[in-house]
Scaffold this motif. Sequence first.
Motif, short mmCIF file in Angstrom:
data_model
loop_
_atom_site.label_atom_id
_atom_site.label_comp_id
_atom_site.label_asym_id
_atom_site.label_seq_id
_atom_site.Cartn_x
_atom_site.Cartn_y
_atom_site.Cartn_z
N GLU A 46 0.84 -1.21 0.00
CA GLU A 46 0.00 0.00 0.00
C GLU A 46 0.87 1.25 0.00
O GLU A 46 0.57 2.24 -0.69
N HIS A 47 1.96 1.22 0.78
CA HIS A 47 2.89 2.36 0.77
C HIS A 47 3.49 2.54 -0.62
O HIS A 47 3.63 3.67 -1.11
N ALA A 48 3.87 1.44 -1.26
CA ALA A 48 4.45 1.54 -2.59
C ALA A 48 3.49 2.19 -3.58
O ALA A 48 3.90 2.96 -4.45
N MET A 49 2.19 1.91 -3.43
CA MET A 49 1.21 2.51 -4.33
C MET A 49 1.18 4.03 -4.19
O MET A 49 1.01 4.76 -5.16
N SER A 50 1.39 4.51 -2.97
CA SER A 50 1.42 5.97 -2.76
C SER A 50 2.69 6.57 -3.37
O SER A 50 2.67 7.68 -3.90
N VAL A 51 3.80 5.83 -3.29
CA VAL A 51 5.04 6.29 -3.93
C VAL A 51 4.86 6.34 -5.44
O VAL A 51 5.29 7.30 -6.10
N LEU A 52 4.23 5.33 -5.99
CA LEU A 52 3.96 5.32 -7.43
C LEU A 52 3.15 6.54 -7.85
O LEU A 52 3.45 7.20 -8.85
N THR A 53 2.13 6.85 -7.08
CA THR A 53 1.29 8.00 -7.40
C THR A 53 2.10 9.29 -7.34
O THR A 53 2.00 10.14 -8.23
N SER A 54 2.92 9.44 -6.31
CA SER A 54 3.67 10.68 -6.12
C SER A 54 4.74 10.88 -7.19
O SER A 54 5.19 12.00 -7.42
N THR A 55 5.15 9.81 -7.84
CA THR A 55 6.17 9.91 -8.89
C THR A 55 5.57 9.86 -10.29
O THR A 55 6.29 9.65 -11.28
N GLY A 56 4.26 10.03 -10.38
CA GLY A 56 3.62 10.15 -11.68
C GLY A 56 3.32 8.83 -12.35
O GLY A 56 3.28 8.75 -13.58
N GLN A 112 -5.89 6.83 -3.81
CA GLN A 112 -4.86 7.80 -4.16
C GLN A 112 -5.47 9.17 -4.44
O GLN A 112 -6.58 9.28 -4.95
N SER A 113 -4.71 10.19 -4.10
CA SER A 113 -5.12 11.56 -4.39
C SER A 113 -4.08 12.18 -5.31
O SER A 113 -2.92 12.31 -4.95
N ALA A 114 -4.53 12.50 -6.53
CA ALA A 114 -3.59 13.00 -7.52
C ALA A 114 -3.77 14.48 -7.82
O ALA A 114 -3.12 15.02 -8.70
N GLY A 115 -4.66 15.16 -7.10
CA GLY A 115 -4.86 16.58 -7.37
C GLY A 115 -5.55 16.79 -8.70
O GLY A 115 -6.45 16.05 -9.09
N LYS A 141 -4.77 13.36 -12.43
CA LYS A 141 -6.18 13.10 -12.13
C LYS A 141 -6.88 12.48 -13.34
O LYS A 141 -7.69 11.55 -13.19
N ASP A 142 -6.57 12.99 -14.53
CA ASP A 142 -7.16 12.42 -15.75
C ASP A 142 -6.87 10.93 -15.84
O ASP A 142 -7.75 10.13 -16.17
N VAL A 143 -5.62 10.57 -15.57
CA VAL A 143 -5.19 9.18 -15.72
C VAL A 143 -5.86 8.28 -14.68
O VAL A 143 -6.38 7.21 -15.01
N LEU A 144 -5.86 8.71 -13.42
CA LEU A 144 -6.51 7.91 -12.38
C LEU A 144 -7.99 7.73 -12.67
O LEU A 144 -8.55 6.64 -12.50
N THR A 145 -8.64 8.79 -13.12
CA THR A 145 -10.07 8.72 -13.43
C THR A 145 -10.32 7.78 -14.59
O THR A 145 -11.24 6.95 -14.55
N ALA A 146 -9.50 7.88 -15.63
CA ALA A 146 -9.70 7.04 -16.81
C ALA A 146 -9.52 5.57 -16.48
O ALA A 146 -10.34 4.72 -16.87
N PHE A 147 -8.48 5.24 -15.74
CA PHE A 147 -8.24 3.85 -15.39
C PHE A 147 -9.39 3.32 -14.52
O PHE A 147 -9.88 2.20 -14.73
N GLY A 148 -9.81 4.13 -13.56
CA GLY A 148 -10.92 3.72 -12.70
C GLY A 148 -12.20 3.51 -13.47
O GLY A 148 -12.94 2.54 -13.22
N ASP A 149 -12.48 4.39 -14.43
CA ASP A 149 -13.70 4.26 -15.23
C ASP A 149 -13.68 2.98 -16.07
O ASP A 149 -14.67 2.25 -16.14
N ALA A 150 -12.54 2.72 -16.73
CA ALA A 150 -12.45 1.55 -17.59
C ALA A 150 -12.50 0.26 -16.78
O ALA A 150 -13.23 -0.68 -17.12
N ALA A 151 -11.74 0.23 -15.69
CA ALA A 151 -11.71 -0.97 -14.86
C ALA A 151 -13.06 -1.21 -14.19
O ALA A 151 -13.56 -2.34 -14.13
N GLY A 152 -13.67 -0.13 -13.72
CA GLY A 152 -14.96 -0.26 -13.04
C GLY A 152 -16.07 -0.72 -13.96
O GLY A 152 -17.01 -1.40 -13.53
N ALA A 153 -15.98 -0.37 -15.24
CA ALA A 153 -17.00 -0.77 -16.20
C ALA A 153 -16.69 -2.10 -16.87
O ALA A 153 -17.42 -2.54 -17.75
N GLY A 154 -15.58 -2.73 -16.45
CA GLY A 154 -15.18 -3.97 -17.11
C GLY A 154 -14.77 -3.74 -18.55
O GLY A 154 -14.93 -4.61 -19.40
#
Length: 453
Positions: A362-372, A382-385, A390-403
């Motif tokens: 879980e810590h590594a995931m936050s490091v990944l986010t902070s390094t882009g 994760q909070s990407a501001g 933010k565009d990337v996190l939203t897009a991945f979440g939308d695609a994964a969430g919709a299968g």
Amino acid sequence: MKSFRSRTLLAVGTVAALAVTSCTPGSGSTNPQPVPTGAVRTDAAALGNVTLTVWDQEVRGGQAAQMEQLNKEFQAKYPNIRLQRVSRSFDDLKTTLRLALSGNEAPDVVQANNGRSDMGEFVKAGQLLPLDRYAAAYGWNGRYPETVRQYSSYSADGKAFGKGNLYGLPQVGEVVGLFYNTSKLAALGLQPPRTWPELESAMAAAKARGEVPMMFGNLDKWPAIHVFGTIQGRTSPPGDITTLAFGRKGASWKSAGNRQAAQQLTDWAGKGWLEPGFNGMGYDPAWQAFSKGTGVFLLGGTWLQADLAGAMGAGVGFMLPPPAKAGDRPIATGGTGLPFAVTAKSKHPDAAAAYINFITSEHAMSVLTSTGNLPVADTSRQSAGAGLAKDVLTAFGDAAGAGGLVPYLDYATPTMYDTLTASLQDLLARQKTPDQFLDSLQKDYGDFSTSNG
């Protein structure tokens, strides 16, 4: 995974010979060490003095930054475990890993392309260690859903992809989408396209204004897989794409939707919507040119996030490929980055698994986010501001969430990477018609389906 990286070679540690110099063809044995069956030891500090050789392909920007930070933190926490890191580009790793795994001095931890041509063959040869015991001990199955684990799962004989034993664990999620230059779109009087026809209209408008509509470089041959796969997601059912990509029976390359996708890619080239010199331009020069202002759109993976954000700031946006019509489910090529695996010849499998657990925590995931980067687990936390992250996190979440994530097409057979890349080059050069292109893919797919039982 398919996050293909730059050609930079970086060696870290004291691996002067990169561990592969003694691995000449025919050296060593393809017979793996016996699979450990005892209790898993998860207390890395109690494993004694250990040296782990780790091969990865995290060579670009934020990818290199996260790996360097996590390795430093791991060694600070576990000074008894010394890391010898060999970091190579995707192409270099793909070329040398097969040889290294068959030699006497195999690395302990490797990033292995999870397609049949690589991980599938390594599993078949008994060169990777099943990680199911470690998944149970560390709780990986709870943090990594089956839809993620399937990308690193094979039957013990390597025949079935997407189910069976777990052979690797990825750090990042990936999705291929549409980067766009915000100022160029504004100058054209356009908004980010909401549908596929709007994207094509925007490219036509860009061409009419003397702009490069779609930046694209295919000298490396594989980038066309992403462009064709993206178009295919508008013309074919996602279930059929998944069946083909996992090399299962029940679908055919010779379908109307696949022919439509092949024709559309040919049309894009014929209309001048792709970078005119795409056959002579490499992948890295293409996205770098986009980052400097050439091109309105770029079809690329989320692994470019850190580099493009650093170069363009608020001047770049990202979105999932727009659907064929408004309201359709989002479909995008993607899944996970290259998973980290433990080699069957590792003398320190418990330490190797502890390392993988650390860099995917879980810590590594936050490091990944902070390094882009785009974390594959705990993404919603994760909070990407604002901006591209933010565009990337939203897009991945939308695609994964919709299968809506469909696998990379070169996963399909052990030879599909070579068949597909060569056939796409021929298609784009008009040396093959769409039907001839699909004939080549169907032959590879059919031959494999027959031989795979």
